[in-house]
Write a protein that holds these residues in place. Sequence first.
Motif, PDB file in Angstrom:
ATOM      1  N   GLU A   1       2.983 -13.964 -39.212  1.00 40.77           N
ATOM      2  CA  GLU A   1       2.920 -15.409 -39.443  1.00 40.77           C
ATOM      3  C   GLU A   1       2.468 -16.162 -38.195  1.00 40.77           C
ATOM      4  N   GLU A   2       2.704 -15.583 -37.017  1.00 41.06           N
ATOM      5  CA  GLU A   2       2.338 -16.232 -35.762  1.00 41.06           C
ATOM      6  C   GLU A   2       1.047 -15.669 -35.183  1.00 41.06           C
ATOM      7  N   THR A   3       0.256 -15.040 -36.042  1.00 40.72           N
ATOM      8  CA  THR A   3      -1.036 -14.473 -35.651  1.00 40.72           C
ATOM      9  C   THR A   3      -2.135 -15.098 -36.498  1.00 40.72           C
ATOM     10  N   ILE A   4      -3.268 -15.388 -35.864  1.00 39.09           N
ATOM     11  CA  ILE A   4      -4.411 -15.969 -36.565  1.00 39.09           C
ATOM     12  C   ILE A   4      -5.546 -14.960 -36.586  1.00 39.09           C
ATOM     13  N   ASN A   5      -6.193 -14.860 -37.748  1.00 37.66           N
ATOM     14  CA  ASN A   5      -7.390 -14.021 -37.885  1.00 37.66           C
ATOM     15  C   ASN A   5      -7.100 -12.558 -37.546  1.00 37.66           C
ATOM     16  N   ASN A   6      -5.902 -12.112 -37.891  1.00 30.17           N
ATOM     17  CA  ASN A   6      -5.476 -10.726 -37.643  1.00 30.17           C
ATOM     18  C   ASN A   6      -5.518 -10.351 -36.165  1.00 30.17           C
ATOM     19  N   GLY A   7      -5.389 -11.346 -35.309  1.00 30.28           N
ATOM     20  CA  GLY A   7      -5.410 -11.096 -33.875  1.00 30.28           C
ATOM     21  C   GLY A   7      -6.796 -10.939 -33.288  1.00 30.28           C
ATOM     22  N   ASN A   8      -7.832 -11.149 -34.095  1.00 31.68           N
ATOM     23  CA  ASN A   8      -9.211 -11.051 -33.607  1.00 31.68           C
ATOM     24  C   ASN A   8      -9.706 -12.402 -33.096  1.00 31.68           C
ATOM     25  N   PRO A   9     -10.623 -12.418 -32.135  1.00 34.16           N
ATOM     26  CA  PRO A   9     -11.152 -13.699 -31.621  1.00 34.16           C
ATOM     27  C   PRO A   9     -11.855 -14.488 -32.722  1.00 34.16           C
ATOM     28  N   PHE A  10     -11.733 -15.801 -32.676  1.00 29.85           N
ATOM     29  CA  PHE A  10     -12.427 -16.664 -33.632  1.00 29.85           C
ATOM     30  C   PHE A  10     -12.942 -17.903 -32.897  1.00 29.85           C
TER      31      PHE A  10
END
Length: 800
Positions: free
Chosen positions: A652-661
């Motif tokens: 829940e505290e991760t965006i884009n599966n932890g990949n750069p965006f």
Amino acid sequence: MKKTLLVVFFALFAIGGYAQGRVKVKGIITQNNTNAPIFGVTVIVTQNGYGSSTDSSGYYELIIPPGQYLLEISHQTYFKKFVKIDLKKNTDLDFVLDEKVNELEELKISANSSEQNLKRLGTGVTSLNVRTLKKLPSLLGEVDIIKSLFTLPGVTSVGEGASGFNVRGGNIDQNLILLDEAPIFNSSHLMGFFSVFNPDAFRDFNFYRGGIPAQYGGRISSVLNVNLKDANATKLSVNGGVGTISSRLMVEAPIIQDKLSFFVAGRISYVDQLVKALKIKKLEGSKASFYDLTAKLEFRPSTKDRISLSGFMGSDKFQLAKDTVSAIDDNGEALYDWTTQNATLAWSHYFGPKFTLKAIGVVSSYNANIINADSATAYKLNYAINYKSGKILGVYNLTDKQEIEAGFQVNHYAISPGTMVPTLPTSNKNAISLNNEQGLESAFFINDKIDITKKLNIGVGVRFVNYQSLGNATVYSYEEGQPKSILSLKDSVSYDKGKVVKSYGSIEPRFSLNYNVNSSSSIKLSANRMRQFIQLLSGTTAALPTDRWKLSDSYIKPQYSDQFSLGYFKNFNEKSSESSVEVFYKKLYNVVDYKDGGTLLLNKFPETAILQGNGYAYGAEFYLKKNLGVLTGWISYTYSQARITVAGPTEEETINNGNPFAPIYNRPHSFNAIGSYQVSKKVSFSSNFNFSSGRAITYPASKFYLNGASLPYYNSRNQAAIPNYFRLDLSMNIETHPYRTSGYRGTWNVSLYNVMARKNAYSVFFRAKNPFNQYYSKVDIYKLSVLGTIIPSLTYNFKF
């Protein structure tokens, strides 16, 4: 640690040594018909090449051996002057320059001479004056500082009419905007269409996007320092303008000749009256208006002292008849109301040939409201931020080759993050009030500018910062291993008013190098560390005036950045043209982002919606400008990329599966071409062409059907981009009295904004073609344009 700081401090003084047998010549350079000081005048000793330039007070100084010299005093907007001097002791010499009235050379990019782009320390530094801005095509005839920044390399925005600006991969809240040292927390009128800066009231501005001196701190992307003009101390002067949507008037005059003077500049819009007169059905019931007032009082008790009191007040009201951007209700008519007020008291004193001191006190406030008059949901929502600051700045000329600038600054923030009260007995809204936030930021800074040789000069600086989050505050704790949410809340600790809740300390080094390859080219290098303790929380593409500012605390860590930039600068054709190429790399830490579906409005637990991650930005900036001749102007192109990574301890505290965006303001390509053609003494034409890549946006990957509704599915953030943006503007300026240097003078400006009537996309959204059968219905893509047509304007400016 203390020993290290002492070694650094004394080393800065020792580098330049102390020159014996030298004398100082200093003074103030002013304009002939207004007696106003001139910024950026170059004073050069022709025999040995020693030089200096005037500061914002028109002050210059040179330390040279005794002897006979020929001084060259030059500025692109004034006639050059040569003066012979015989120096035997410290001498005060003031000069008056004659303005080039309507000379073709007067249109220029920089307020400094063309040599300053080579000699000035630091990459990514630009100065512009009001004369240049008045030549540019503008929206509805309004000269605008913020809009002019978009013509410079490295500066973009999320879209037309959006508040703020983005610099080198940074968000809009990462820019420090100062008006006579007072911070501006919202620089926009009319939801971003115009800036709060009255073109009659300001003299010039300095824009730092790299090579930022240590005296500036608190933001991690750029500094925009706007300087108000000095009041006319010799005679009464009136100027202003009447335009399509607003009018301006400025009065300046001496109260005591050459001692005490003032100016007052006001601006008021009449958009409401224009909408009523045009009788546009879709806009019936809408409101849009603003006014601002800028004033300055100056007192010169002696030739060595200057005291000034300046102030600004601006107010806006904005309402759409069927408001769909209300943060609380999906419908209803919400009125947005916001005001800015600030005041600056400054005193400067020249103690002698080596030392100058300046003391500055600032108060600033920003207040914003959403008012909904609907009987069922009537409410008033308020946000406010109050700021107080004290600053002492001293400049010590150790030798003719070394200048040391040092001082300290204390800033106090008080934020009311949100209060909502029902305004009618029939309202179904409940009263909500969030706890106020307070923070104290203290800093000591020192800059040392050293001319190592005639070709090499460096600037070394450091800023020591301490920030304290203060009570009255409540800090909540959450279950370990669980996402921060109300469900994982387990305890809280309260802090009394004034108690330190959390403190952060940092050291921010600054370094600049300038190597003059020859008389027409130079190489520059800059490195900065910047830290930021206040951030703007906005859950929309473009920030609203009621978006919430948040101070760093136990959970929200300060943002900071490390930036490195390298540039090559070259002048051509006897300094009539100049060019530059700069590359930069910026590392970002603790960048603020938000959980998917997170709520920021009136959130008592903002840490449950806010995420922080790291990122980077890099790019190359190309700049070519022509200063002299019948045709003048500049071309800029920027290629840049920014990426953010948010990888929290839970999904829940991760965006884009932890990949750069890419952040929403990422626009890889930006091109600008600005031109002005002087047909005659009376008539000139100007054009502005802008192209930029579409900003990043999140498109749904698919849709699914649930309980009778078709819902979009998103699998990654900001993986696409909206269509590219381009726009062409044209304008014509007509001088009614081009040969007059005094008396009544008038200028007509005719502008055509968006000549090609292009419907540039502000955003893209999706809708089922058949809303009654969404499961099988095809999804259509729609483009939202803010200004999708040509917009003409006519403005008459006058002065007497």
